[in-house]
Design a protein around this motif. Structure first.
Motif, mmCIF file in Angstrom:
data_model
loop_
_atom_site.group_PDB
_atom_site.id
_atom_site.type_symbol
_atom_site.label_atom_id
_atom_site.label_comp_id
_atom_site.label_asym_id
_atom_site.label_seq_id
_atom_site.Cartn_x
_atom_site.Cartn_y
_atom_site.Cartn_z
ATOM 1 N N LEU A 200 0.937 -1.281 0.015
ATOM 2 C CA LEU A 200 -0.187 -0.093 0.103
ATOM 3 C C LEU A 200 0.940 1.203 0.005
ATOM 4 O O LEU A 200 0.348 2.308 -0.249
ATOM 5 C CB LEU A 200 -1.091 0.108 1.279
ATOM 6 N N LEU A 201 2.207 1.061 0.331
ATOM 7 C CA LEU A 201 3.125 2.301 0.040
ATOM 8 C C LEU A 201 3.462 2.783 -1.212
ATOM 9 O O LEU A 201 3.827 3.960 -1.450
ATOM 10 C CB LEU A 201 4.397 1.784 0.901
ATOM 11 N N ASP A 202 3.144 1.813 -1.937
ATOM 12 C CA ASP A 202 3.154 2.075 -3.709
ATOM 13 C C ASP A 202 2.093 2.832 -4.171
ATOM 14 O O ASP A 202 0.939 2.538 -4.082
ATOM 15 C CB ASP A 202 3.519 0.796 -4.232
ATOM 16 N N PRO A 203 2.384 4.148 -4.832
ATOM 17 C CA PRO A 203 1.153 5.014 -5.171
ATOM 18 C C PRO A 203 0.651 4.341 -6.325
ATOM 19 O O PRO A 203 -0.786 4.474 -6.390
ATOM 20 C CB PRO A 203 2.157 5.961 -5.576
ATOM 21 N N GLN A 204 1.256 3.590 -7.191
ATOM 22 C CA GLN A 204 0.369 2.745 -8.401
ATOM 23 C C GLN A 204 -0.743 2.006 -7.582
ATOM 24 O O GLN A 204 -1.641 1.711 -8.138
ATOM 25 C CB GLN A 204 1.396 2.238 -9.242
ATOM 26 N N VAL A 205 -0.198 0.910 -6.516
ATOM 27 C CA VAL A 205 -1.113 -0.009 -6.007
ATOM 28 C C VAL A 205 -2.363 0.929 -5.385
ATOM 29 O O VAL A 205 -3.421 0.425 -5.536
ATOM 30 C CB VAL A 205 -0.278 -0.653 -5.022
ATOM 31 N N THR A 206 -2.033 1.993 -4.693
ATOM 32 C CA THR A 206 -2.892 2.830 -4.048
ATOM 33 C C THR A 206 -3.904 3.207 -5.153
ATOM 34 O O THR A 206 -5.041 3.152 -5.029
ATOM 35 C CB THR A 206 -2.323 3.898 -3.296
ATOM 36 N N ALA A 207 -3.518 3.555 -6.258
ATOM 37 C CA ALA A 207 -4.213 4.276 -7.264
ATOM 38 C C ALA A 207 -5.278 3.329 -7.646
ATOM 39 O O ALA A 207 -6.300 3.670 -8.056
ATOM 40 C CB ALA A 207 -3.441 5.087 -8.316
ATOM 41 N N ARG A 208 -4.712 2.058 -8.097
ATOM 42 C CA ARG A 208 -5.258 0.932 -8.628
ATOM 43 C C ARG A 208 -6.565 0.735 -7.668
ATOM 44 O O ARG A 208 -7.852 0.455 -8.106
ATOM 45 C CB ARG A 208 -4.307 -0.160 -8.946
ATOM 46 N N ILE A 209 -6.226 0.614 -6.476
ATOM 47 C CA ILE A 209 -7.356 0.243 -5.458
ATOM 48 C C ILE A 209 -8.370 1.473 -5.528
ATOM 49 O O ILE A 209 -9.526 0.947 -5.250
ATOM 50 C CB ILE A 209 -6.607 0.042 -3.883
ATOM 51 N N HIS A 210 -8.047 2.588 -5.439
ATOM 52 C CA HIS A 210 -9.121 3.609 -5.441
ATOM 53 C C HIS A 210 -9.812 3.626 -6.622
ATOM 54 O O HIS A 210 -11.246 3.875 -6.566
ATOM 55 C CB HIS A 210 -8.430 4.895 -5.336
ATOM 56 N N ALA A 211 -9.346 2.995 -7.844
ATOM 57 C CA ALA A 211 -9.868 3.085 -9.081
ATOM 58 C C ALA A 211 -11.061 1.994 -8.849
ATOM 59 O O ALA A 211 -12.143 2.136 -9.552
ATOM 60 C CB ALA A 211 -8.989 2.921 -10.225
ATOM 61 N N TYR A 212 -10.720 0.734 -8.445
ATOM 62 C CA TYR A 212 -11.464 -0.354 -8.233
ATOM 63 C C TYR A 212 -12.574 0.072 -7.269
ATOM 64 O O TYR A 212 -13.768 -0.252 -7.480
ATOM 65 C CB TYR A 212 -10.828 -1.671 -7.757
ATOM 66 N N ALA A 213 -12.132 0.850 -6.384
ATOM 67 C CA ALA A 213 -13.425 1.195 -5.189
ATOM 68 C C ALA A 213 -14.284 2.299 -6.008
ATOM 69 O O ALA A 213 -15.580 2.212 -5.741
ATOM 70 C CB ALA A 213 -12.876 1.841 -4.014
ATOM 71 N N ALA A 214 -13.616 3.035 -6.737
ATOM 72 C CA ALA A 214 -14.527 4.007 -7.265
ATOM 73 C C ALA A 214 -15.659 3.384 -8.341
ATOM 74 O O ALA A 214 -16.665 3.740 -8.680
ATOM 75 C CB ALA A 214 -14.011 5.217 -8.246
ATOM 76 N N ALA A 215 -14.978 2.263 -8.951
ATOM 77 C CA ALA A 215 -15.959 1.680 -9.988
ATOM 78 C C ALA A 215 -17.426 0.996 -9.156
ATOM 79 O O ALA A 215 -18.236 0.777 -9.754
ATOM 80 C CB ALA A 215 -15.271 0.209 -10.685
ATOM 81 N N HIS A 216 -17.283 0.859 -8.006
ATOM 82 C CA HIS A 216 -18.441 0.089 -7.113
ATOM 83 C C HIS A 216 -19.008 1.342 -6.461
ATOM 84 O O HIS A 216 -19.626 0.994 -5.266
ATOM 85 C CB HIS A 216 -17.864 -1.037 -6.448
ATOM 86 N N ALA A 217 -18.726 2.536 -6.440
ATOM 87 C CA ALA A 217 -19.349 3.795 -5.627
ATOM 88 C C ALA A 217 -20.907 3.495 -5.803
ATOM 89 O O ALA A 217 -21.440 4.051 -4.750
ATOM 90 C CB ALA A 217 -18.844 4.889 -6.252
ATOM 91 N N HIS A 218 -21.445 3.350 -6.711
ATOM 92 C CA HIS A 218 -23.012 3.412 -6.945
ATOM 93 C C HIS A 218 -23.543 2.076 -6.273
ATOM 94 O O HIS A 218 -24.936 2.109 -6.070
ATOM 95 C CB HIS A 218 -23.259 3.627 -8.375
ATOM 96 N N ASP A 219 -22.946 0.908 -6.471
ATOM 97 C CA ASP A 219 -23.645 -0.421 -5.957
ATOM 98 C C ASP A 219 -23.196 -1.000 -4.558
ATOM 99 O O ASP A 219 -23.777 -1.721 -3.860
ATOM 100 C CB ASP A 219 -23.555 -1.584 -6.773
ATOM 101 N N ILE A 220 -22.051 -0.269 -3.880
ATOM 102 C CA ILE A 220 -21.693 -0.653 -2.564
ATOM 103 C C ILE A 220 -21.793 0.954 -1.860
ATOM 104 O O ILE A 220 -20.677 1.423 -2.163
ATOM 105 C CB ILE A 220 -20.230 -1.397 -2.695
ATOM 106 N N VAL A 221 -22.306 0.737 -0.795
ATOM 107 C CA VAL A 221 -22.516 2.193 -0.026
ATOM 108 C C VAL A 221 -21.430 2.230 0.830
ATOM 109 O O VAL A 221 -20.798 3.278 1.039
ATOM 110 C CB VAL A 221 -24.106 2.363 0.443
#
Length: 297
Positions: A200-221
């Motif tokens: 999680l200290l790698d900015p690319q890994v963090t960015a990928r996790i945020h992108a995956y989380a944003a993809a479920h912003a509408h179906d997972i509250v």
């Protein structure tokens, strides 16, 4: 376990018979053993299509409908191999046809070794066409090479048929087992290697996790559940890339094995020609009468 005992017993019986149905001594001769080894190695290399390319696309989630065009390309390659073999087959160029067939297989395998998770069937049309071409192009010269040795000894026909069919079957089974095992082992290796570099200290890994989380912003509250789902998706991506790297290792191994088979065939052809040249140049024994040349009608 019983089959091993029975096969050994059958071999012992045939070996001791005066007129054996399967001539083990003849099968163990140098030329036949080299032919069987060549067929075995080629069949192992040809497992690339069933265990390699098709399994690769299935691992990426493609269905049989999406692989239909690739199967048609392979079929076209097989038909082309039959046609080329039939049109160019000559008694004096049987080894050359085997060499060309193995060369096509090697080229196709090395081309597939550059696959990525974005590779789709059209990117493998040419490589799979070449492998399909080589798969049928090698059969006729391999069969006729052995049949040429049977002509002088017709009683060994059954022995040669057994040798040819067993080499084909064993090569196919051994290829599937060997390549399947290699893919599993290398997938675990690459998965562990990729996971070690995921932090999680790698900015690319963090960015990928945020992108995956944003993809479920509408179906997972719940944000915690979104992050859990994002980590799960990241793990799936790592597994997918590990599979791709493992398949590339498999394709590379097949290419190297095909090159080794090609070198084996070239060396064997060179040694055979040297022996034939030595036999033709051998001096005539003293007192022998030269045989006049005759012209066949």
């Amino acid at each position: 376990a019983a089959s091993i005992v029975l096969l050994c017993a059958a071999g012992a019986i045939e070996h001791g018979r005066r007129n054996p149905m399967i001539n083990l001594r003849w099968l163990a001769s140098g030329d036949l053993a080299r032919l069987a080894l060549s067929i075995l190695l080629i069949r192992i290399c040809l497992s690339e299509q069933s265990v390699g390319a098709i399994a690769f696309f299935q691992q990426l989630g493609l269905t049989n409908e999406q692989l239909r065009s690739l199967s048609l390309v392979v079929l076209a390659g097989c038909v082309a191999g039959i046609a080329i073999s039939a049109l160019t087959l000559r008694r004096e160029n049987l080894p050359q046809q085997l060499i060309v067939a193995v060369a096509f297989i090697a080229i196709g395998a090395f081309m597939d070794a550059r696959a990525t998770s974005l590779t789709r069937p059209p990117q493998m049309y040419l490589s799979q066409f070449l492998i399909g071409l080589g798969s049928t192009m090698f059969i006729a010269p391999a069969m006729l090479t052995g049949m040429g040795k049977v002509i002088g000894q017709p009683k060994n026909l059954i022995s040669f048929i057994v040798l040819f069919s067993m080499a084909q079957s064993m090569g196919s089974l051994l290829g599937s087992a060997l390549l399947g095992t290699l893919q599993t082992v290398r997938q675990k290796f690459h998965a562990n290697l990729l996971a070690e570099n995921m932090t999680l200290l790698d900015p690319q890994v963090t960015a990928r996790i945020h992108a995956y989380a944003a993809a479920h912003a509408h179906d997972i509250v719940d944000p915690a559940q979104r992050e859990t789902q994002a980590l799960k998706m990241l793990g799936q991506a790592v597994t997918r890339e590990a599979h791709v790297l493992a398949f590339n290792d498999m394709f590379l191994l097949i290419g190297v094995l095909a090159i080794a088979t090609l070198a084996w065939l070239l060396v064997d052809l060179r040694l055979r020609r040297r022996r034939e040249a030595g036999t033709a140049a051998a001096p005539m024994s003293p007192g022998a009468t030269p045989v006049p040349a005759t012209t066949l009608p």
